[in-house]
Write an enzyme that holds these catalytic residues in place. Structure first.
Site, PDB file in Angstrom:
ATOM      1  N   GLU A  21      35.913  48.319  -5.544  1.00  0.00           N
ATOM      2  CA  GLU A  21      37.212  48.299  -3.544  1.00  0.00           C
ATOM      3  C   GLU A  21      37.222  47.037  -3.695  1.00  0.00           C
ATOM      4  O   GLU A  21      37.037  46.593  -2.907  1.00  0.00           O
ATOM      5  CB  GLU A  21      36.419  49.372  -3.071  1.00  0.00           C
ATOM      6  CG  GLU A  21      36.288  50.699  -2.879  1.00  0.00           C
ATOM      7  CD  GLU A  21      37.357  51.595  -3.129  1.00  0.00           C
ATOM      8  OE1 GLU A  21      38.423  51.128  -4.024  1.00  0.00           O
ATOM      9  OE2 GLU A  21      37.284  52.299  -4.718  1.00  0.00           O
ATOM     10  N   CYS A  25      43.008  45.468   3.305  1.00  0.00           N
ATOM     11  CA  CYS A  25      42.913  44.901   1.760  1.00  0.00           C
ATOM     12  C   CYS A  25      44.067  45.397   1.349  1.00  0.00           C
ATOM     13  O   CYS A  25      44.998  45.018   0.344  1.00  0.00           O
ATOM     14  CB  CYS A  25      41.552  45.629   1.682  1.00  0.00           C
ATOM     15  SG  CYS A  25      41.823  47.908   1.572  1.00  0.00           S
TER      16      CYS A  25
HETATM   17  P1  NAD Z   1      33.667  39.296   0.334  1.00  0.00           P
HETATM   18  O1  NAD Z   1      33.659  39.257  -1.192  1.00  0.00           O
HETATM   19  O2  NAD Z   1      33.311  37.598   0.386  1.00  0.00           O
HETATM   20  O3  NAD Z   1      31.859  39.298   1.100  1.00  0.00           O
HETATM   21  C1  NAD Z   1      31.812  41.087   0.422  1.00  0.00           C
HETATM   22  C2  NAD Z   1      30.415  41.467   0.695  1.00  0.00           C
HETATM   23  O4  NAD Z   1      30.239  40.434  -0.493  1.00  0.00           O
HETATM   24  C3  NAD Z   1      29.465  40.414   1.962  1.00  0.00           C
HETATM   25  O5  NAD Z   1      28.678  41.748   2.185  1.00  0.00           O
HETATM   26  C4  NAD Z   1      28.971  39.621   1.151  1.00  0.00           C
HETATM   27  O6  NAD Z   1      27.612  39.463   1.893  1.00  0.00           O
HETATM   28  C5  NAD Z   1      28.683  39.574  -0.107  1.00  0.00           C
HETATM   29  N1  NAD Z   1      29.145  38.617  -0.965  1.00  0.00           N
HETATM   30  C6  NAD Z   1      29.948  37.656  -0.600  1.00  0.00           C
HETATM   31  N2  NAD Z   1      29.380  36.296  -1.683  1.00  0.00           N
HETATM   32  C7  NAD Z   1      28.784  37.268  -2.155  1.00  0.00           C
HETATM   33  C8  NAD Z   1      28.366  36.215  -3.348  1.00  0.00           C
HETATM   34  N3  NAD Z   1      28.229  34.952  -4.110  1.00  0.00           N
HETATM   35  N4  NAD Z   1      27.431  37.374  -4.234  1.00  0.00           N
HETATM   36  C9  NAD Z   1      26.939  38.525  -3.821  1.00  0.00           C
HETATM   37  N5  NAD Z   1      26.953  38.504  -2.855  1.00  0.00           N
HETATM   38  C10 NAD Z   1      28.026  37.801  -2.453  1.00  0.00           C
HETATM   39  O7  NAD Z   1      34.427  40.259   1.122  1.00  0.00           O
HETATM   40  P2  NAD Z   1      35.022  39.962   2.068  1.00  0.00           P
HETATM   41  O8  NAD Z   1      35.566  38.174   3.382  1.00  0.00           O
HETATM   42  O9  NAD Z   1      34.323  40.042   3.248  1.00  0.00           O
HETATM   43  O10 NAD Z   1      36.430  40.608   3.226  1.00  0.00           O
HETATM   44  C11 NAD Z   1      37.129  40.557   2.075  1.00  0.00           C
HETATM   45  C12 NAD Z   1      38.287  40.803   0.616  1.00  0.00           C
HETATM   46  O11 NAD Z   1      37.817  42.451   0.486  1.00  0.00           O
HETATM   47  C13 NAD Z   1      39.509  40.873   0.680  1.00  0.00           C
HETATM   48  O12 NAD Z   1      40.064  40.534  -0.609  1.00  0.00           O
HETATM   49  C14 NAD Z   1      39.941  42.271   0.526  1.00  0.00           C
HETATM   50  O13 NAD Z   1      40.816  42.498   0.278  1.00  0.00           O
HETATM   51  C15 NAD Z   1      39.175  42.862   0.303  1.00  0.00           C
HETATM   52  N6  NAD Z   1      38.564  44.372   0.859  1.00  0.00           N
HETATM   53  C16 NAD Z   1      38.536  45.248  -0.122  1.00  0.00           C
HETATM   54  C17 NAD Z   1      38.862  46.922   0.833  1.00  0.00           C
HETATM   55  C18 NAD Z   1      39.075  48.081  -0.390  1.00  0.00           C
HETATM   56  O14 NAD Z   1      39.313  49.355   0.052  1.00  0.00           O
HETATM   57  N7  NAD Z   1      39.542  47.633  -1.648  1.00  0.00           N
HETATM   58  C19 NAD Z   1      38.168  47.324   1.464  1.00  0.00           C
HETATM   59  C20 NAD Z   1      38.125  45.524   2.830  1.00  0.00           C
HETATM   60  C21 NAD Z   1      38.434  44.775   2.387  1.00  0.00           C
END
Ligand code: NAD
Length: 458
Positions: free
Chosen positions: A212, A246
């Site tokens: 997602e 998002c």
């Molecule tokens: P992110 O991808 O930075 O982090 C999400 C998760 O991934 C966190 O738990 C984090 O610890 C982990 N993570 C971060 N970097 C990592 C790495 N290098 N290796 C492994 N794990 C890692 O996202 P965010 O900043 O927390 O959220 C924002 C993003 O999420 C935006 O792009 C937003 O659009 C998207 N989002 C999507 C939905 C949906 O339902 N489609 C909902 C909410 C947010």
């Protein structure tokens, strides 16, 4: 930590094989325990959401907690129906004396990783689907909302034994460790960048993934749009959680004949909802980190600010800001904004808008405001996105009968309501055959006559 994770996985795998894990009534009890544990910790959760993200109680209830209660109730009511084997028709000419059924099997052990912007809902909603379909789960909330993560840990640990649901708190290092383990399904919500890391790790074990993700969701305001209603809905949807949603409308393509009026309405509505100074409003959220305020502030450089533009890095505040005459080449159009900035791009011809959208990665959502039904269909037919709304923003997420998910760069797979049950289930196809008669046609040796018969039947 690695040893603890491996031990949890071992107990969960053992539990998956037990009779208890296969009993649907146990799934219902597990969901009831989850609901009462959330109820017990609800007040703490509201405080934690305020501390981490300065979310108002109303916003926290409607966009995080209330959604989860409704989802739990829906699953409790329907699990038995959804989980029962479904008989499908069988072509009897090929399958003489046969019955065909589809059985819903849990994948087994699932890993659920959530982001910080809706830190409660985006961890618990997938968990509901996972439990409802009969899986064990390991949860990893975001490290950027530590207060919410602590309450989540209390909720989970008071509702479940680790053999059914376990939760680990930590950051990227922990995620990397978790992703190195073997799972039966990984459900990840976050950025497209990290989504690719998850998918690569999953590929090692051919583990299926549900991703997602995010992206830039366009919002089109056509010349026949009801501008007042459009402005109210857009300001609400964009400024929910200070723009960190998002499916927030990311940028605005506005017909040149109504652009000036629409911008003025956007500014008016912002002040109607949050007052002359949004910083003082109890209902206006904050940006997740100081770094993100700095990142947003860079979008203001060399931009024509129509409204707003103030920010306070220490307070993590960013004023609702409207940018006029934005061009496709500006930095604000190059990545997901995830903040309270409204870039306004003027258009004359809808084909130009559609051309731009189709040149870019498929968005998670697309919004069109306009009264002409043919034009609405034209936009829907000629674009693609995870979901879409006509004369509305964001609200498609609030109907559990609509699968929620992205397409292409904005995600793989979908969930919510029955779709969640499906997302966490493997459909196992089974044929039941009688031994009463055994037609020999399929067995060698083959002949011209057998071939003629086969051609007749198939
Ligand atoms: P992110 O991808 O930075 O982090 C999400 C998760 O991934 C966190 O738990 C984090 O610890 C982990 N993570 C971060 N970097 C990592 C790495 N290098 N290796 C492994 N794990 C890692 O996202 P965010 O900043 O927390 O959220 C924002 C993003 O999420 C935006 O792009 C937003 O659009 C998207 N989002 C999507 C939905 C949906 O339902 N489609 C909902 C909410 C947010």
């Amino acid at each position: 930590m690695e040893k603890t994770i491996i031990d949890v996985l071992k107990t969960q795998r053992k539990f998956q094989l037990s009779a208890d894990s296969k009993n649907i009534n146990n799934r219902i009890s597990a969901l009831k325990r989850l609901k009462s544990s959330i109820k017990i910790h609800e007040e703490e959760l509201l405080v934690a959401l305020w501390k981490d993200l300065r979310k108002s109680r109303f916003e926290s209830y409607t966009t995080e907690i209330g959604i989860v209660y409704s989802e739990i109730d829906l699953h409790i009511k329907n699990i038995k129906k959804w989980a029962s084997p479904k008989k499908v028709s069988t072509p009897q000419i090929i399958h003489f004396y046969s019955v065909s059924k589809i059985y819903k099997k849990p994948y087994g052990q699932v890993l659920i990783i959530a982001p910080w912007n809706y830190p409660f809902q985006l961890l618990i909603n997938p968990l509901i689907g996972a439990i409802s379909a009969g899986n064990c789960a390991v949860l990893k909330p975001s490290e950027y909302t530590p207060n919410v993560a602590t309450v989540l840990q209390k909720i989970i640990e008071s509702a479940f034994n680790k053999e059914l649901v376990a939760i680990f708190l930590g950051g990227i290092e922990l995620n990397t460790l978790l992703l190195q383990q073997k799972w039966d399904l990984i459900f990840f919500t976050g950025s497209p960048k990290v989504g690719k890391i998850v998918m690569k790790a999953a590929a090692e074990n051919t583990t299926p993934v549900i991703l997602e993700l995010g992206g830039k969701s366009p919002c089109i305001i056509d010349k026949d749009a009801n501008l007042k209603t459009a402005a109210s809905r857009v300001v609400w949807g964009k400024l929910l959680n200070a723009g960190q949603t998002c499916i927030a409308p990311d940028y605005f393509m506005v017909h040149k004949d109504v652009k000036q009026k629409f911008m003025s309405l956007l500014a008016d509505k912002t002040e109607t909802f949050y007052g002359l100074n949004a910083k003082e409003s109890e209902d206006y959220g904050r940006i997740s980190t100081k770094e993100n305020v700095e990142r947003l502030s860079k979008y203001l450089i060399e931009s024509e600010i129509y409204y707003g533009g103030e920010y306070d890095i220490e307070q993590k505040y960013f004023q609702p800001t409207i940018l006029n005459n934005v061009s496709y080449n500006q930095p604000v159009m190059k990545s997901e904004i995830f903040g309270p900035i409204f870039p306004i791009i003027e258009f004359d011809d809808i084909n130009e808008v559609i051309g731009y959208i189709n040149k870019n990665p498929r968005p998670l959502a697309l919004y069109y405001f306009g009264e002409n039904k043919k034009k609405q269909q034209f936009v829907l037919t000629n674009t693609n996105s995870g979901g879409a709304c006509i004369n509305e923003v964001v609200m498609h997420i609030a109907n559990h009968n609509l699968p929620f998910g992205g397409v292409g760069n904005s995600g793989i797979g979908s969930y919510h309501g029955k779709t969640s049950f499906e997302a966490f289930s493997h459909s196992r196809s089974v044929i039941f055959k009688s031994t009463f008669i055994d037609i020999k046609l399929r067995y060698p040796s083959y002949s011209k006559f057998k071939e003629r018969l086969a051609r007749l039947f198939m």
